[in-house]
Structures are given as structure tokens and as C-alpha cells.
Write an enzyme that holds these catalytic residues in place. Structure first.
Site, PDB file in Angstrom:
ATOM      1  N   ARG A  50     -10.182 -56.082 115.094  1.00 55.16           N
ATOM      2  CA  ARG A  50     -11.252 -54.919 115.024  1.00 55.16           C
ATOM      3  C   ARG A  50     -10.958 -53.502 114.432  1.00 55.16           C
ATOM      4  O   ARG A  50     -11.817 -52.704 114.086  1.00 55.16           O
ATOM      5  CB  ARG A  50     -12.129 -55.330 116.037  1.00 55.16           C
ATOM      6  CG  ARG A  50     -13.635 -54.385 115.924  1.00 55.16           C
ATOM      7  CD  ARG A  50     -14.692 -54.872 116.941  1.00 55.16           C
ATOM      8  NE  ARG A  50     -14.287 -55.470 118.233  1.00 55.16           N
ATOM      9  CZ  ARG A  50     -13.910 -54.838 119.341  1.00 55.16           C
ATOM     10  NH1 ARG A  50     -13.643 -53.395 119.128  1.00 55.16           N
ATOM     11  NH2 ARG A  50     -13.367 -55.199 120.461  1.00 55.16           N
ATOM     12  N   TYR A 102     -31.100 -45.592  97.114  1.00 52.75           N
ATOM     13  CA  TYR A 102     -31.140 -46.997  97.346  1.00 52.75           C
ATOM     14  C   TYR A 102     -32.115 -47.103  98.704  1.00 52.75           C
ATOM     15  O   TYR A 102     -32.089 -46.751  99.716  1.00 52.75           O
ATOM     16  CB  TYR A 102     -29.835 -47.441  97.926  1.00 52.75           C
ATOM     17  CG  TYR A 102     -29.861 -48.950  98.175  1.00 52.75           C
ATOM     18  CD1 TYR A 102     -29.934 -49.760  97.227  1.00 52.75           C
ATOM     19  CD2 TYR A 102     -29.482 -49.472  99.569  1.00 52.75           C
ATOM     20  CE1 TYR A 102     -29.760 -51.195  97.490  1.00 52.75           C
ATOM     21  CE2 TYR A 102     -29.476 -50.687  99.842  1.00 52.75           C
ATOM     22  CZ  TYR A 102     -29.637 -51.613  98.868  1.00 52.75           C
ATOM     23  OH  TYR A 102     -29.607 -53.124  98.944  1.00 52.75           O
ATOM     24  N   LYS A 200     -20.848 -54.526  95.003  1.00 52.53           N
ATOM     25  CA  LYS A 200     -21.440 -54.485  93.415  1.00 52.53           C
ATOM     26  C   LYS A 200     -20.312 -54.245  92.329  1.00 52.53           C
ATOM     27  O   LYS A 200     -19.560 -55.263  92.619  1.00 52.53           O
ATOM     28  CB  LYS A 200     -22.318 -53.148  93.317  1.00 52.53           C
ATOM     29  CG  LYS A 200     -23.502 -52.957  94.392  1.00 52.53           C
ATOM     30  CD  LYS A 200     -24.466 -53.977  94.331  1.00 52.53           C
ATOM     31  CE  LYS A 200     -25.406 -54.106  95.667  1.00 52.53           C
ATOM     32  NZ  LYS A 200     -25.945 -52.986  95.879  1.00 52.53           N
TER      33      LYS A 200
HETATM   34  C1  LIG Z   1     -26.484 -52.379  97.068  1.00 57.31           C
HETATM   35  C2  LIG Z   1     -26.304 -50.879  97.394  1.00 57.31           C
HETATM   36  C3  LIG Z   1     -26.240 -50.588  98.727  1.00 57.31           C
HETATM   37  C4  LIG Z   1     -26.212 -51.491  99.921  1.00 57.31           C
HETATM   38  O1  LIG Z   1     -24.995 -52.159  99.929  1.00 57.31           O
HETATM   39  P1  LIG Z   1     -24.935 -53.629 100.745  1.00 57.31           P
HETATM   40  O2  LIG Z   1     -23.525 -54.240 100.346  1.00 57.31           O
HETATM   41  O3  LIG Z   1     -25.916 -54.424  99.967  1.00 57.31           O
HETATM   42  O4  LIG Z   1     -25.122 -53.255 101.969  1.00 57.31           O
HETATM   43  C5  LIG Z   1     -26.136 -49.037  98.988  1.00 57.31           C
HETATM   44  N1  LIG Z   1     -26.428 -48.202  97.939  1.00 57.31           N
HETATM   45  C6  LIG Z   1     -26.545 -48.547  96.424  1.00 57.31           C
HETATM   46  C7  LIG Z   1     -26.855 -47.706  95.542  1.00 57.31           C
HETATM   47  C8  LIG Z   1     -26.518 -50.034  96.372  1.00 57.31           C
HETATM   48  O5  LIG Z   1     -26.941 -50.335  95.051  1.00 57.31           O
END
Ligand SMILES: *Cc1c(COP(=O)(O)O)cnc(C)c1O
Length: 381
Positions: A50, A102, A200
Site C-alpha cells: 500500500r 471533466y 486514457k
Molecule cells: C476520464 C477522465 C478523468 C477521470 O479518470 P478515470 O481514470 O476515469 O477515473 C479525469 N479527467 C479527464 C479529462 C478524463 O478524461
């Protein structure tokens, strides 16, 4: 390896090789405990997974190199990374965030504000005068920037925002998910922290949920962030960290390829009679183009949005008529995705109800353009 380009560092995963086996591919180390020496010390520097794990550290070290920072931490999601920053704030701290950002982070901030945990103000994206007049010197702790913003593709001048925020004693955190460190390095422009949804384009294969924070300075805030991750345990698992590192090794091929596709599609849509607005910072007509051209290199990102003539019903039809663009939420994979965005964000969203968001993958650009052409043509008839 400090004298080589970031793309080389990424391709070679920092040139790592296993000290005893010579393996060039990093290993997954799933161990939760780490052995102590007879004197009770931890000679490896690892205590419990952790807190630290060698598999996270390799991906973290690569992120530090790509962002030009001094430390990085992986989290179990982008949301876990983002919310950790706010968890470190004293109650009643003032936070300034952009109008378009977001949506899950925005909702979460609004909930924190509703319970009195923070005081929250929104400013229009990229509005530097608005930022200056909203700051409360000494009380504003965080200025949140997202550029390009998801899904409206607004651009904010990171260097100018940092100057203004720092003068008021606030830190600047940039959600750099859409740009990735391939196209923009916020820390080198003066931001204090950069946050990524590594789900992403950093990972790029739509098969990992992950987040990251990277810091410009090893300061008290960074120590608190480390503490928070260790205490609340929102850390990535070693298998996911390994997949993320594998994905990042090709990030310098994938990001420019997807950005080229996005520009090509944006140019095609901008000339299409069935389209009333295209939001993409790579277009010269975009209000943030010159700032984006200054603070981004090698492209303007994989995401673009557009609004068809005919409004929301037509937007729905187009999304349904596309064949290659898969109708799904997310960004940054090698496959192109489409989403009618406003219903996903729900009531109260600042996103226009006819906005269609595209995430460009690395398919052949002609195929993607043809797919949009046929979907728009079906509406026209
Ligand atoms: C998807 C996204 C997030 C959140 O990320 P997760 O990995 O889905 O928790 C934050 N900021 C942006 C710009 C995103 O596209």
C-alpha cells in the site's frame, strides 16, 4: 539516460534491465510484504505494497521523466488521483475550477462545496482576468486547470495561469489527460502538479483504469499526497501498473497518430454543411489555437467535439449511424469512439445538448472520414 529524448526513454522504459536475470521486460511484483533485515530495517526500501511496490515505481519513474517533474504517484483511477489533491486541503480552503472540465471531478467538487468542506468558484476556461478577480489571496489553495478540456476542447494558458495563481499564493494543478506529456508538459510551464487519467491515452489500449499525479517540487503538499495514498490505499495494483508501463512504451507513436487523425477529421467536419460548430484547438479558427500552438508540440490531441445542424435529435441519429466509430464512453484508446455527451453528464451540465464527442484512434484517416461522411449523408437525405 538523461541526454536522450523522451520518446527514447518511453520506448526503452528508461532502459531498465533486471539486476540478476538480465530480463529487459519489467517484471510484475505482486508481493504485498517485503522482508526486513535482522536489525529490523527494510534494506530494499519497500515495506508494504500500500506504501510502495517496485512495479509502480517503474511506471512512476517514466512519468517523472516525461513530465519533467521530481516525483510521481500512481492511483487506482484518475478520480482517485484528482480527489486526493483536494483531500489534502484544510477545511474551508478556496478552490477555483474551470466552468468546462471533466464532469465527475466537477460534480465531486460541487459536493465538497455543498458540505462546506471547500469554498468553490468556477471561472470561464482560459479567462485570465476572471481568474485574477476570483482569487482570494492567502485563501485560494488550488487553481484547477484542464486543457484541452473534456469535452469542449477549451484551451487555458498554463504559464499565465500559474503566474497569476502563484502571485495569490495558490497552487496550480493541471488535468493533462487529453494532451498527455507527449504534447504538453505543464510542470515545465509553471504548474505545480499534473494529474492524468492514465486510463486514457497514457495506457492507450482501453484495458486499465489508472490515475497519476506528478509534482514539480518535493514539498509538503507532495508528502501529504503520498500519505493520503498510503493511508486510504487508492493505489494501482501491480498488474495494472505493469500494463500501464507497457502501454506507455508506445505513447510517442500513438499520440501523434491519433492527433493527426483528429486534425484531419476536424478539418473535414469544419467544411461540412451539416455541421454548425467544430471544437478542436488544432483548427486556426479555434479561439484557443494560438495559446495551444505555443504550449503544445506535435499535435492538438485525440479528442474533438462537434455540433450538427438540426440540434439534439440529429446528434443522436449521427451517433447511431456511425459504423467505425464505436458508441462508448472513454477516450484515448487505439480505437475511435463516439459519444452523445450531454445525457452522460446529466442535468445541470454545461455541455450543449447536441454536442458529439469523438476520441480518435489510430485507424486509417480515410476510413474515419468516410464513416462520418456516410453518417452525415444519411441525415441529409
Ligand atoms: C476520464 C477522465 C478523468 C477521470 O479518470 P478515470 O481514470 O476515469 O477515473 C479525469 N479527467 C479527464 C479529462 C478524463 O478524461
Amino acid at each position: 539516460m538523461s541526454d536522450v529524448k523522451p520518446s527514447t526513454l518511453a520506448a526503452q522504459a528508461l532502459g531498465w534491465s533486471h539486476p540478476s536475470t538480465g530480463a529487459l521486460v519489467p517484471s510484475v511484483i505482486p508481493s504485498a510484504p517485503y522482508e526486513r533485515a535482522p536489525d529490523g530495517s527494510y534494506p530494499s526500501g519497500h515495506t508494504y505494497t500500500r506504501d510502495q511496490n517496485p512495479t509502480y515505481e517503474q511506471a512512476e519513474a517514466l512519468l517523472v521523466a516525461l513530465e519533467g517533474g521530481v516525483g510521481a504517484k500512481l492511483f487506482s483511477s484518475g478520480m482517485a488521483a484528482a480527489t486526493t489533491v483536494f483531500e489534502t486541503l484544510e477545511s474551508g480552503s478556496h478552490v477555483v475550477a474551470p466552468r468546462h472540465m471533466y464532469w465527475t471531478i466537477q460534480r465531486w467538487l460541487e459536493q465538497l462545496a455543498a458540505t462546506g468542506r471547500i469554498v468553490l468558484d468556477f471561472v470561464p476556461n482560459g479567462d485570465l482576468e476572471g481568474l485574477r478577480s476570483t482569487l482570494r489571496p492567502g485563501r485560494t489553495k488550488i487553481v484547477w486547470v484542464e486543457t484541452p478540456s473534456n469535452p469542449t476542447c477549451d484551451i487555458t494558458d498554463i504559464a499565465a495561469s500559474a503566474q497569476i495563481a502563484h502571485a495569490a499564493g495558490a497552487r496550480v494543478v493541471v488535468d493533462g489527460t487529453v494532451a498527455t506529456p507527449v504534447l504538453c508538459q505543464p510542470l515545465t510551464l509553471g504548474a505545480d502538479l499534473v494529474m492524468h487519467s492514465a486510463t486514457k491515452q497514457l495506457n492507450g489500449h482501453s484495458d486499465v483504469l489508472a490515475g497519476a499525479l506528478v509534482t514539480r517540487t518535493d514539498d509538503e503538499l507532495w508528502t501529504q499526497i503520498g500519505h493520503d495514498r498510503s493511508s486510504r490505499g487508492a493505489v494501482l495494483g501491480p498488474f495494472e501498473a505493469w500494463l500501464l508501463l507497457r502501454g506507455m512504451r508506445t505513447v510517442f507513436l500513438r499520440v501523434p497518430a491519433a492527433a493527426r487523425n483528429a486534425l484531419r477529421v476536424a478539418e473535414m467536419l469544419a467544411q461540412h454543411p451539416g455541421v454548425v460548430q467544430v471544437m478542436y484547438p488544432g483548427l486556426k479558427s479555434h479561439p484557443g489555437h494560438s495559446v495551444a500552438a505555443r504550449q503544445m508540440q506535435g499535435g492538438y490531441g485525440m479528442m474533438l467535439s462537434f455540433r450538427p445542424a438540426g440540434g439534439e435529435p440529429v446528434a443522436k441519429q449521427i451517433v447511431g449511424a456511425l459504423r467505425l466509430f464505436r458508441n462508448a464512453t472513454s477516450l484515448g484508446g487505439v480505437e475511435s469512439l463516439v459519444e452523445h455527451r450531454a445525457p452522460v453528464e446529466g442535468p445541470g451540465t454545461a455541455v450543449p445538448d447536441d454536442l458529439i464527442r469523438l476520441s480518435l484512434g489510430i485507424e486509417d484517416a480515410d476510413d474515419l472520414v468516410s464513416d462520418l461522411d456516410q453518417a452525415l449523408a444519411r441525415i441529409a437525405t
